[in-house]
Design a protein around this motif. Structure first.
Motif, mmCIF file in Angstrom:
data_model
loop_
_atom_site.group_PDB
_atom_site.id
_atom_site.type_symbol
_atom_site.label_atom_id
_atom_site.label_comp_id
_atom_site.label_asym_id
_atom_site.label_seq_id
_atom_site.Cartn_x
_atom_site.Cartn_y
_atom_site.Cartn_z
ATOM 1 N N ASP A 154 0.839 -1.203 0.000
ATOM 2 C CA ASP A 154 0.000 0.000 0.000
ATOM 3 C C ASP A 154 0.876 1.256 0.000
ATOM 4 O O ASP A 154 0.622 2.206 -0.756
ATOM 5 N N ASP A 155 1.909 1.257 0.835
ATOM 6 C CA ASP A 155 2.791 2.425 0.909
ATOM 7 C C ASP A 155 3.552 2.623 -0.407
ATOM 8 O O ASP A 155 3.692 3.765 -0.890
ATOM 9 N N LEU A 156 4.057 1.545 -0.986
ATOM 10 C CA LEU A 156 4.813 1.667 -2.236
ATOM 11 C C LEU A 156 3.924 2.134 -3.380
ATOM 12 O O LEU A 156 4.326 2.989 -4.189
ATOM 13 N N ASN A 157 2.706 1.604 -3.455
ATOM 14 C CA ASN A 157 1.796 2.022 -4.522
ATOM 15 C C ASN A 157 1.428 3.489 -4.380
ATOM 16 O O ASN A 157 1.345 4.225 -5.369
ATOM 17 N N ARG A 158 1.212 3.931 -3.165
ATOM 18 C CA ARG A 158 0.881 5.341 -2.949
ATOM 19 C C ARG A 158 2.067 6.235 -3.330
ATOM 20 O O ARG A 158 1.888 7.304 -3.939
ATOM 21 N N SER A 159 3.272 5.824 -3.000
ATOM 22 C CA SER A 159 4.432 6.648 -3.339
ATOM 23 C C SER A 159 4.636 6.730 -4.852
ATOM 24 O O SER A 159 5.116 7.753 -5.359
ATOM 25 N N LEU A 160 4.267 5.686 -5.574
ATOM 26 C CA LEU A 160 4.385 5.723 -7.029
ATOM 27 C C LEU A 160 3.314 6.605 -7.660
ATOM 28 O O LEU A 160 3.565 7.267 -8.689
ATOM 29 N N ARG A 161 2.111 6.636 -7.060
ATOM 30 C CA ARG A 161 1.027 7.473 -7.591
ATOM 31 C C ARG A 161 1.233 8.935 -7.249
ATOM 32 O O ARG A 161 1.138 9.812 -8.120
ATOM 33 N N THR A 162 1.541 9.203 -5.987
ATOM 34 C CA THR A 162 1.669 10.588 -5.518
ATOM 35 C C THR A 162 2.927 10.706 -4.653
ATOM 36 O O THR A 162 2.840 10.716 -3.416
ATOM 37 N N PRO A 163 4.076 10.774 -5.286
ATOM 38 C CA PRO A 163 5.316 10.829 -4.506
ATOM 39 C C PRO A 163 5.408 12.122 -3.700
ATOM 40 O O PRO A 163 4.887 13.169 -4.097
ATOM 41 N N GLY A 164 6.097 12.022 -2.591
ATOM 42 C CA GLY A 164 6.322 13.176 -1.720
ATOM 43 C C GLY A 164 7.456 12.869 -0.763
ATOM 44 O O GLY A 164 8.084 11.806 -0.810
ATOM 45 N N GLU A 165 7.721 13.814 0.123
ATOM 46 C CA GLU A 165 8.836 13.650 1.055
ATOM 47 C C GLU A 165 8.654 12.430 1.949
ATOM 48 O O GLU A 165 9.621 11.737 2.276
ATOM 49 N N ASP A 166 7.406 12.156 2.350
ATOM 50 C CA ASP A 166 7.139 11.011 3.217
ATOM 51 C C ASP A 166 6.724 9.773 2.433
ATOM 52 O O ASP A 166 6.631 8.685 3.022
ATOM 53 N N ASP A 167 6.462 9.920 1.173
ATOM 54 C CA ASP A 167 6.090 8.789 0.315
ATOM 55 C C ASP A 167 7.014 8.806 -0.905
ATOM 56 O O ASP A 167 6.666 9.337 -1.961
ATOM 57 N N ASP A 168 8.162 8.229 -0.743
ATOM 58 C CA ASP A 168 9.207 8.317 -1.770
ATOM 59 C C ASP A 168 9.474 6.936 -2.369
ATOM 60 O O ASP A 168 10.010 6.057 -1.670
ATOM 61 N N PRO A 169 9.145 6.724 -3.613
ATOM 62 C CA PRO A 169 9.425 5.413 -4.223
ATOM 63 C C PRO A 169 10.916 5.116 -4.362
ATOM 64 O O PRO A 169 11.310 3.966 -4.529
ATOM 65 N N LEU A 170 11.747 6.165 -4.240
ATOM 66 C CA LEU A 170 13.194 5.949 -4.329
ATOM 67 C C LEU A 170 13.723 5.144 -3.149
ATOM 68 O O LEU A 170 14.862 4.666 -3.178
ATOM 69 N N SER A 171 12.913 4.984 -2.112
ATOM 70 C CA SER A 171 13.341 4.164 -0.986
ATOM 71 C C SER A 171 13.530 2.709 -1.393
ATOM 72 O O SER A 171 14.295 1.984 -0.762
ATOM 73 N N MET A 172 12.869 2.290 -2.484
ATOM 74 C CA MET A 172 12.971 0.907 -2.948
ATOM 75 C C MET A 172 13.405 0.791 -4.397
ATOM 76 O O MET A 172 14.020 -0.212 -4.787
ATOM 77 N N PHE A 173 13.152 1.818 -5.206
ATOM 78 C CA PHE A 173 13.383 1.725 -6.652
ATOM 79 C C PHE A 173 14.295 2.862 -7.140
ATOM 80 O O PHE A 173 14.214 3.985 -6.639
ATOM 81 N N SER A 174 15.119 2.549 -8.143
ATOM 82 C CA SER A 174 15.989 3.556 -8.784
ATOM 83 C C SER A 174 15.312 4.026 -10.066
ATOM 84 O O SER A 174 15.169 3.257 -11.019
ATOM 85 N N ARG A 175 14.912 5.333 -10.102
ATOM 86 C CA ARG A 175 14.129 5.835 -11.227
ATOM 87 C C ARG A 175 14.634 7.211 -11.653
ATOM 88 O O ARG A 175 14.980 8.050 -10.813
ATOM 89 N N PHE A 176 14.660 7.435 -12.962
ATOM 90 C CA PHE A 176 15.020 8.736 -13.529
ATOM 91 C C PHE A 176 13.857 9.229 -14.377
ATOM 92 O O PHE A 176 13.154 8.436 -15.027
ATOM 93 N N ASP A 177 13.696 10.537 -14.389
ATOM 94 C CA ASP A 177 12.661 11.152 -15.227
ATOM 95 C C ASP A 177 13.176 11.226 -16.664
ATOM 96 O O ASP A 177 14.182 11.906 -16.926
ATOM 97 N N PRO A 178 12.540 10.540 -17.616
ATOM 98 C CA PRO A 178 13.036 10.565 -18.996
ATOM 99 C C PRO A 178 13.012 11.951 -19.625
ATOM 100 O O PRO A 178 13.718 12.192 -20.607
#
Length: 379
Positions: A219-243
């Motif tokens: 639930d936390d990971l899905n929320r961070s991917l939909r609406t990332p923020g300081e407390d919901d950061d998908p970078l905590s688990m995934f390495s991603r760059f903005d194309p």
């Protein structure tokens, strides 16, 4: 007195007659061969001519002798001075070329580029005791994106994730341990090396390895991917760059780390993975300036026993996930890494943390998975 030989046995010759005759012939031949011979008329003529030339001081040069020394002293001195002028610079040039053959134009020795010639490091089997040695301060390019980086000798991509040999542990059979190791490897690859994930897409394959029955995690990971923020950061688990911001240089991401296993705290197979990933990137606007972002992850997971726990078979439970990112903008929480380039104005907030070496895999990471945003000593 009679001349007839005595037939007294004691006077009989000791050797047969034919042996004595052969001895006499050989002795006569040896005497003739050793007798002095009178020189021939030609020899006497040559000897007399040489004696007369010697008396006049006209002896010819010996056939083994060289030219008169008096005629070569000047030339020898000039040669020494000439070689002195040429030899010293030549020796210096040869020494420089021996130390750095790349000074010669072209490729006279058939040498290979650094990315090929640099011997790869053996797999990491124990915790490092310090940072890797400083590499040559070379500028990365599109052709050599890892130039000047310790990662030049690291493994390429998933080949750097080497699994330990699975053995039974704490009553858990080896095949169950092997399953846990393979699932952990899949999670690391799909979260940090998969081109779609790194390119900013949703990391579906990585999410599929995680146990949906683990409270809150998905639930936390899905929320961070939909609406990332300081407390919901998908970078905590995934390495991603903005194309729209940057793109990878080539298709190689350098990888180094190790994986260990034990019996987990909940009775399953516990796996600990500690890996660093190095991403060479350029700006998406067509610039050729290359920089690198370095991401280190420490991941602890457990493959639970479905006979003892409510769990999804062959899915991992995440016990801990820490990260340390080198060379990304501070204060930007849009779910993407934002590398800094020397030629561009820094984006985000000013760095507040200490200067660290992102290649130093001996440093411990924070227990809460967060690190202060600081500066890096090298990229």
């Amino acid at each position: 007195m009679s001349d007839k030989p005595s037939e007294d046995p004691s006077s009989t010759p000791e050797f047969p007659d034919d042996i004595w005759e052969q001895f006499a012939r050989d002795t006569e031949r040896d005497i003739r061969g050793s007798a002095p011979k009178e020189p021939s008329a030609r020899a006497r003529l040559v000897t007399e001519r040489l004696r007369q030339q010697e008396a006049r001081g006209e002896l010819p040069e010996g056939w083994r002798t060289g030219p008169p020394i008096q005629g070569t002293k000047g030339r020898t001195g000039r040669r020494r001075r000439l070689w002195g002028l040429i030899g010293v610079p030549l020796a210096v040039a040869l020494a420089l070329v021996a130390m750095k053959p790349s000074l010669l134009p072209g490729d006279p020795f058939g040498s290979e580029p650094d990315s090929i010639a640099a011997s790869p490091l053996p797999a990491e089997t124990a915790a490092p005791t310090g940072a890797p040695a400083a590499a040559d301060p070379e500028t990365p390019t599109l052709d050599e994106p890892f130039a000047g980086s310790p990662a030049l000798r690291w493994a390429d991509g998933a080949s750097g994730i080497v699994l330990p040999k699975a053995t039974a542990v704490g009553g858990i059979p080896a095949d169950r341990v092997e399953k846990a190791l393979q699932l952990t490897r899949t999670l690391l690859v799909e979260a940090n090396l998969d081109p779609k994930t790194v390119g900013g897409a949703r990391p579906e394959a990585a999410l599929a390895v995680l146990d949906p029955k683990q409270p809150k995690l998905l639930d936390d990971l899905n929320r961070s991917l939909r609406t990332p923020g300081e407390d919901d950061d998908p970078l905590s688990m995934f390495s991603r760059f903005d194309p729209a911001d940057v793109r990878l240089v080539g298709d190689v991401i350098k990888t180094r780390g190790r994986m260990t296993f034990k019996k987990g705290d909940q009775g399953g197979v516990g796996v600990r993975a500690d890996y660093t990933f190095v991403y060479p990137v350029v700006r998406a606007d067509g610039s050729v300036e290359v920089t690198r972002t370095i991401v280190r992850r420490v991941l602890e997971v457990e493959l639970l026993d479905p006979a003892r726990y409510v769990t999804t078979p062959d899915r991992l439970v995440v016990v801990r996930h820490d990260r340390d990112v080198g060379n990304t903008a501070c204060g930007i929480h849009d779910g993407f890494l934002h590398p800094r380039f020397r030629s561009a104005e820094p984006s985000g907030s000013p760095a507040t943390g200490p200067t660290t070496d992102p290649y130093d895999r001996s440093r411990p990471l924070g227990a809460d998975g967060t690190q202060p945003c600081g500066t890096v000593s090298r990229t």
